[in-house]
Design a protein around this motif. Structure first.
Motif, mmCIF file in Angstrom:
data_model
loop_
_atom_site.group_PDB
_atom_site.id
_atom_site.type_symbol
_atom_site.label_atom_id
_atom_site.label_comp_id
_atom_site.label_asym_id
_atom_site.label_seq_id
_atom_site.Cartn_x
_atom_site.Cartn_y
_atom_site.Cartn_z
ATOM 1 N N ASN A 23 0.824 -1.211 0.000
ATOM 2 C CA ASN A 23 0.000 0.000 0.000
ATOM 3 C C ASN A 23 0.857 1.260 0.000
ATOM 4 O OD1 ASN A 23 -2.422 -1.397 -0.011
ATOM 5 N ND2 ASN A 23 -2.657 -1.376 2.209
ATOM 6 N N ILE A 24 1.909 1.259 0.798
ATOM 7 C CA ILE A 24 2.802 2.414 0.864
ATOM 8 C C ILE A 24 3.477 2.649 -0.488
ATOM 9 C CG2 ILE A 24 4.916 3.332 1.910
ATOM 10 C CD1 ILE A 24 4.144 1.792 4.461
ATOM 11 N N MET A 25 3.851 1.542 -1.147
ATOM 12 C CA MET A 25 4.574 1.653 -2.410
ATOM 13 C C MET A 25 3.643 1.759 -3.614
ATOM 14 S SD MET A 25 7.778 -0.940 -1.996
ATOM 15 C CE MET A 25 8.434 -0.289 -3.534
ATOM 16 N N THR A 26 2.331 1.579 -3.388
ATOM 17 C CA THR A 26 1.323 1.543 -4.464
ATOM 18 C C THR A 26 1.664 0.483 -5.513
ATOM 19 O OG1 THR A 26 2.336 3.350 -5.766
ATOM 20 C CG2 THR A 26 0.661 3.958 -4.123
ATOM 21 N N VAL A 27 2.030 -0.688 -5.034
ATOM 22 C CA VAL A 27 2.197 -1.861 -5.899
ATOM 23 C C VAL A 27 1.293 -2.944 -5.334
ATOM 24 C CG1 VAL A 27 4.574 -1.268 -6.486
ATOM 25 C CG2 VAL A 27 4.126 -2.815 -4.567
ATOM 26 N N SER A 28 1.146 -4.034 -6.044
ATOM 27 C CA SER A 28 0.286 -5.115 -5.556
ATOM 28 C C SER A 28 1.001 -5.916 -4.469
ATOM 29 C CB SER A 28 -0.113 -6.045 -6.702
ATOM 30 O OG SER A 28 1.002 -6.794 -7.134
ATOM 31 N N ARG A 117 1.689 -8.331 -19.484
ATOM 32 C CA ARG A 117 0.606 -7.689 -18.741
ATOM 33 C C ARG A 117 1.078 -6.373 -18.150
ATOM 34 N NH1 ARG A 117 -2.169 -9.637 -13.033
ATOM 35 N NH2 ARG A 117 -3.852 -8.121 -13.022
ATOM 36 N N ILE A 118 0.172 -5.385 -18.101
ATOM 37 C CA ILE A 118 0.400 -4.151 -17.353
ATOM 38 C C ILE A 118 -0.648 -4.124 -16.254
ATOM 39 C CG2 ILE A 118 0.588 -1.645 -17.419
ATOM 40 C CD1 ILE A 118 1.172 -1.814 -20.377
ATOM 41 N N ARG A 119 -0.207 -4.299 -15.034
ATOM 42 C CA ARG A 119 -1.134 -4.416 -13.922
ATOM 43 C C ARG A 119 -1.807 -3.077 -13.623
ATOM 44 N NH1 ARG A 119 2.308 -5.879 -10.823
ATOM 45 N NH2 ARG A 119 2.661 -3.944 -9.686
ATOM 46 N N ASN A 120 -3.096 -3.131 -13.317
ATOM 47 C CA ASN A 120 -3.846 -1.933 -12.961
ATOM 48 C C ASN A 120 -3.459 -1.425 -11.583
ATOM 49 O OD1 ASN A 120 -5.327 -1.825 -15.302
ATOM 50 N ND2 ASN A 120 -7.101 -2.894 -14.475
ATOM 51 N N SER A 121 -3.558 -0.108 -11.414
ATOM 52 C CA SER A 121 -3.421 0.470 -10.083
ATOM 53 C C SER A 121 -4.713 0.205 -9.312
ATOM 54 C CB SER A 121 -3.186 1.978 -10.179
ATOM 55 O OG SER A 121 -4.342 2.615 -10.708
ATOM 56 N N ARG A 122 -4.715 0.506 -8.031
ATOM 57 C CA ARG A 122 -5.925 0.294 -7.229
ATOM 58 C C ARG A 122 -7.080 1.135 -7.761
ATOM 59 N NH1 ARG A 122 -5.018 -2.374 -2.473
ATOM 60 N NH2 ARG A 122 -2.836 -2.779 -2.009
ATOM 61 N N ARG A 123 -6.805 2.370 -8.162
ATOM 62 C CA ARG A 123 -7.861 3.235 -8.680
ATOM 63 C C ARG A 123 -8.421 2.676 -9.976
ATOM 64 N NH1 ARG A 123 -6.707 9.560 -9.089
ATOM 65 N NH2 ARG A 123 -6.746 9.212 -6.836
#
Length: 207
Positions: A23-28, A117-123
């Motif tokens: 969450n801090i790094m905004t990665v999965s 693949r390009i993974r989506n961000s949380r948003r």
């Protein structure tokens, strides 16, 4: 101790769960799990962020004896200079890009990478879930993964390579305007791996 083991130890000592660090790094969370299990390596920017967040040095995280190269080289390219009076088809453009890459690294082992693949961000994931809910309510076809597909389409003019030159390894991205080479802090050896939000699969060697 491997990079993954050091990362896990540093995360635990800092008091973070995998979910909290992601969450801090905004990665999965899956990305953090892969790094800790040595099934992937963070790119240089994420490596620096991890070190800062966990209050350790980059040198500590890297395997003992692995050199650290954090330089980034960005070189403009001119496809028109290679036209030779011929039409620049996508296939010809690819050959020109690989020629430029080979001229830059004449004695290196170069492997072409396939972007899987390009993974989506949380948003972006939340947006797709909302779209899916709306389409389900309206009785139309669900539109999941629209954002991922769109990002893949927008990356069609990008080519990716791993370049091994002596004891150095570079992750190279080539667009129609630039060649960008990022020296890896630690070598990538897996055939399938992640860098940032992207998943790659190693393919054929470039002659």
């Amino acid at each position: 101790m491997t990079f993954g083991e050091k990362l896990k130890k540093a995360r635990q000592q800092a008091g973070y769960t995998q979910e909290e660090l992601s969450n801090i790094m905004t990665v999965s969370r899956a990305a953090v799990a892969k790094w800790e299990s040595d099934r992937g390596m963070p790119d240089v920017s994420n490596l620096k962020r991890i070190a800062a967040i966990l209050d350790v040095s980059v040198d500590y995280l890297l395997d003992e004896g692995v050199p650290m190269y954090l330089n980034v080289t960005k070189k403009p390219i001119d496809l028109e200079a290679f036209r030779g009076g011929r039409k620049l088809t996508r296939r010809r453009i690819l050959r020109i890009k690989e020629r430029i890459l080979r001229e830059m690294y004449p004695n290196a082992k170069i492997v072409r990478l396939a972007l899987r693949r390009i993974r989506n961000s949380r948003r972006e994931t939340a947006t797709e879930q909302f779209i899916g809910w709306v389409t389900a309510v309206l009785g139309t076809f669900p539109l999941f993964s629209v954002v991922e597909v769109s990002k893949l389409v927008n990356s069609l003019d990008h080519q990716y390579y791993l370049v091994n030159e002596g004891d150095r390894q570079y992750f190279v991205t080539i667009t129609d305007e630039y060649l960008t080479a990022r020296a890896q802090a630690a070598p990538i050896t897996a055939r399938k791996f992640e860098i940032g939000d992207r998943t790659f699969l190693a393919g054929r060697k470039v002659r």
